[in-house]
Design an enzyme around this catalytic site. Sequence first.
Site, mmCIF file in Angstrom:
data_model
loop_
_atom_site.group_PDB
_atom_site.id
_atom_site.type_symbol
_atom_site.label_atom_id
_atom_site.label_comp_id
_atom_site.label_asym_id
_atom_site.label_seq_id
_atom_site.Cartn_x
_atom_site.Cartn_y
_atom_site.Cartn_z
ATOM 1 N N LYS A 177 -2.209 -47.350 -80.228
ATOM 2 C CA LYS A 177 -1.685 -46.889 -81.517
ATOM 3 C C LYS A 177 -2.529 -45.732 -82.023
ATOM 4 O O LYS A 177 -3.695 -45.912 -82.348
ATOM 5 C CB LYS A 177 -1.718 -48.008 -82.562
ATOM 6 C CG LYS A 177 -0.996 -47.598 -83.837
ATOM 7 C CD LYS A 177 -1.393 -48.397 -85.058
ATOM 8 C CE LYS A 177 -2.581 -47.849 -85.797
ATOM 9 N NZ LYS A 177 -2.385 -46.536 -86.422
ATOM 10 N N GLU A 252 -16.100 -47.917 -80.967
ATOM 11 C CA GLU A 252 -16.728 -46.600 -81.159
ATOM 12 C C GLU A 252 -16.555 -46.269 -82.633
ATOM 13 O O GLU A 252 -15.451 -45.937 -83.065
ATOM 14 C CB GLU A 252 -16.019 -45.542 -80.307
ATOM 15 C CG GLU A 252 -16.070 -45.788 -78.823
ATOM 16 C CD GLU A 252 -17.388 -45.335 -78.212
ATOM 17 O OE1 GLU A 252 -18.276 -44.870 -78.956
ATOM 18 O OE2 GLU A 252 -17.523 -45.466 -76.991
ATOM 19 N N CYS A 286 -17.626 -37.464 -85.165
ATOM 20 C CA CYS A 286 -18.526 -38.609 -85.342
ATOM 21 C C CYS A 286 -19.951 -38.274 -84.906
ATOM 22 O O CYS A 286 -20.885 -38.970 -85.298
ATOM 23 C CB CYS A 286 -17.998 -39.814 -84.587
ATOM 24 S SG CYS A 286 -17.514 -39.400 -82.909
ATOM 25 N N GLU A 386 -21.610 -41.780 -93.950
ATOM 26 C CA GLU A 386 -20.840 -40.765 -93.217
ATOM 27 C C GLU A 386 -19.972 -39.985 -94.209
ATOM 28 O O GLU A 386 -19.195 -40.576 -94.955
ATOM 29 C CB GLU A 386 -19.965 -41.472 -92.183
ATOM 30 C CG GLU A 386 -19.305 -40.511 -91.222
ATOM 31 C CD GLU A 386 -18.517 -41.260 -90.131
ATOM 32 O OE1 GLU A 386 -17.847 -42.241 -90.448
ATOM 33 O OE2 GLU A 386 -18.604 -40.828 -88.968
HETATM 34 P P1 NAD Z 1 -10.062 -45.425 -89.587
HETATM 35 O O1 NAD Z 1 -10.993 -46.507 -89.247
HETATM 36 O O2 NAD Z 1 -9.586 -45.298 -90.962
HETATM 37 O O3 NAD Z 1 -8.743 -45.520 -88.689
HETATM 38 C C1 NAD Z 1 -8.821 -45.548 -87.290
HETATM 39 C C2 NAD Z 1 -7.577 -46.209 -86.764
HETATM 40 O O4 NAD Z 1 -7.576 -47.557 -87.186
HETATM 41 C C3 NAD Z 1 -6.262 -45.606 -87.242
HETATM 42 O O5 NAD Z 1 -5.346 -45.578 -86.183
HETATM 43 C C4 NAD Z 1 -5.818 -46.601 -88.302
HETATM 44 O O6 NAD Z 1 -4.419 -46.629 -88.485
HETATM 45 C C5 NAD Z 1 -6.319 -47.885 -87.717
HETATM 46 N N1 NAD Z 1 -6.507 -48.984 -88.658
HETATM 47 C C6 NAD Z 1 -6.835 -48.910 -89.967
HETATM 48 N N2 NAD Z 1 -6.889 -50.143 -90.494
HETATM 49 C C7 NAD Z 1 -6.581 -51.010 -89.497
HETATM 50 C C8 NAD Z 1 -6.474 -52.418 -89.426
HETATM 51 N N3 NAD Z 1 -6.667 -53.205 -90.503
HETATM 52 N N4 NAD Z 1 -6.154 -52.988 -88.249
HETATM 53 C C9 NAD Z 1 -5.947 -52.218 -87.152
HETATM 54 N N5 NAD Z 1 -6.022 -50.878 -87.171
HETATM 55 C C10 NAD Z 1 -6.357 -50.277 -88.323
HETATM 56 O O7 NAD Z 1 -10.764 -44.117 -89.046
HETATM 57 P P2 NAD Z 1 -10.273 -42.627 -89.197
HETATM 58 O O8 NAD Z 1 -10.447 -42.261 -90.622
HETATM 59 O O9 NAD Z 1 -8.921 -42.461 -88.570
HETATM 60 O O10 NAD Z 1 -11.304 -41.841 -88.258
HETATM 61 C C11 NAD Z 1 -12.524 -41.421 -88.683
HETATM 62 C C12 NAD Z 1 -13.590 -42.380 -88.252
HETATM 63 O O11 NAD Z 1 -13.592 -42.500 -86.836
HETATM 64 C C13 NAD Z 1 -14.973 -41.914 -88.616
HETATM 65 O O12 NAD Z 1 -15.726 -42.979 -89.112
HETATM 66 C C14 NAD Z 1 -15.558 -41.454 -87.283
HETATM 67 O O13 NAD Z 1 -16.943 -41.466 -87.226
HETATM 68 C C15 NAD Z 1 -14.925 -42.394 -86.353
HETATM 69 N N6 NAD Z 1 -14.943 -41.863 -84.982
HETATM 70 C C16 NAD Z 1 -15.857 -42.378 -84.105
HETATM 71 C C17 NAD Z 1 -15.931 -41.892 -82.808
HETATM 72 C C18 NAD Z 1 -16.913 -42.460 -81.828
HETATM 73 O O14 NAD Z 1 -16.812 -42.172 -80.637
HETATM 74 N N7 NAD Z 1 -17.867 -43.267 -82.243
HETATM 75 C C19 NAD Z 1 -15.079 -40.879 -82.414
HETATM 76 C C20 NAD Z 1 -14.167 -40.364 -83.335
HETATM 77 C C21 NAD Z 1 -14.111 -40.883 -84.624
#
Ligand code: NAD
Length: 498
Positions: A177, A252, A286, A386
């Site tokens: 997803k 991640e 990230c 962050e």
């Molecule tokens: P987010 O956690 O808001 O969302 C990520 C995904 O999770 C989306 O697809 C979202 O729809 C889904 N999601 C949200 N709530 C959920 C739930 N209750 N159950 C299942 N899925 C759910 O993150 P974001 O805002 O999309 O991305 C930014 C974040 O991602 C930042 O914190 C960044 O650091 C992190 N990130 C980490 C890495 C890494 O390799 N460590 C890489 C890229 C991004």
Amino acid sequence: MKFDRLETSNHIGGIPGVGDGPELEVVDPSTGRTVWTYRADTPEAVRAAVDAAAEAFPAWASATPAERSTVLHRLAAELETVAEDLAQAETAQAGKPIRLSRGFDVPGSIDNVWFFAGAARNLEGKAAGEYSAEHTSMIRREPIGVVGSVAPWNYPLQMAMWKILPAVAAGNTIVLKPAENTPLTTLMLAHACERAGVPAGVVNVVNGTGPVVGEALVTSPKIGMTSFTGSTAVGRHIAGLAAANGTRTHLELGGKAPFVVFDDADLDAAVRGAVAGALINTGQDCTAATRAYVHRDLFDDFVSGVAELMRSVRLGAPADPATDMGPLVSFRQRDRVAAMVDRAVSAGARAVTGGGAPGGELAAGAYYEPTLIVGADQRSEIVQEEVFGPVLAVLPFDTDDEAFRLADDVPFGLAASAWTRDVYRAQRAARSLSAGTVWINDHIPIISEMPHGGMKASGYGKDMSTYSFDEYTRIKHVMSDITGLAAKPWHSVVHQNA
Ligand code: NAD
């Protein structure tokens, strides 16, 4: 296929389809205009996708590594032919400068496919051996089953690749997803899988919001593992949900990378590295440089150098190749960043440059100026949390030990960099910094052959590289009797007549 001609919003069992859920929009954050609308999926569609992946699993798992490798080679070649369409779509949905999409997101993603096409043939267990006099032991490395993955919006195509490739190269099938605001390139990837002859059901894509579609996926009792990239808060929530089913997780999560500049550093290199490292993808990376710790002797020159270079960064339309930095991914994200900077300033910090949204033509988009903060306290929100925006905080230090202590004094541990010309100090930094990646005299580059993943609140497990196979496979011990005896020596511990 260009993204605006996409007419489907999911890919289940090799069949492109349309969801039955509410209508969602993809908004170009540089203008606020809707560029695509789609129907989200329902939990029933998630169940169908997991069933399709489960059905495809036995044949895919028993395909030879060479057969899986061939399919992935075809996928890489197919993606090369649509690289420009993918770059345009990534830029339209995420507001990325087209130079970044063309030069980083898309070629990096395709390189990952080439890499895993080769790596698929390098899966192995440890060598067999006789660890008891009566047995030969061997280790089988096997795929887990159906992987349920959830990806974020910051690098939509790359994050989809990082989830899909090690999973399917190792013989698993997957349901992915993407983030609800950036589904386009993942759907285009699903179409490319079909054209490349990836067997139906091996790669499935569902779309919709996290709480509805994401939770339906990660709570499915039929998945063997969940791999998640996103925020720490959602990652921990998902880990809790997965625990109820005893499902393996790979997380991640967020980052807060320190950028440590010692007194012997090449100042020009450090200044340029800090600006590129902090502003890449408008800071929504990230591993972005977010906290520079600079030796007091270099502090003023570093601050003035970074501020001057930040002021020369060209904000503009993402599709314009002259644009250096685009908007944030959404107005919500921009407002979140702005509020964090405002709170930092209210608490006594100072924005040397930036600190607000630009006016004029850019006011219609989710833009925020490159921002350099000084005077923030180590314990303050802007240093600890962050931001995920184009914001760099700079703090001084006096001794190496102090620098290492401050660098590690946050909850996260994803990436870090050390800037020094002293090879001994560089090695001490590599050892001392708690991060999944430590760069020496650089910050940001990644490469398919090497692992990416966090420590502490940044999660656990690795993406990319053959290390990722540890997440997506399970090992089995096979112990074979080599004596042929009916009464085996160890039976005597159970009954004396043995
Ligand atoms: P987010 O956690 O808001 O969302 C990520 C995904 O999770 C989306 O697809 C979202 O729809 C889904 N999601 C949200 N709530 C959920 C739930 N209750 N159950 C299942 N899925 C759910 O993150 P974001 O805002 O999309 O991305 C930014 C974040 O991602 C930042 O914190 C960044 O650091 C992190 N990130 C980490 C890495 C890494 O390799 N460590 C890489 C890229 C991004």
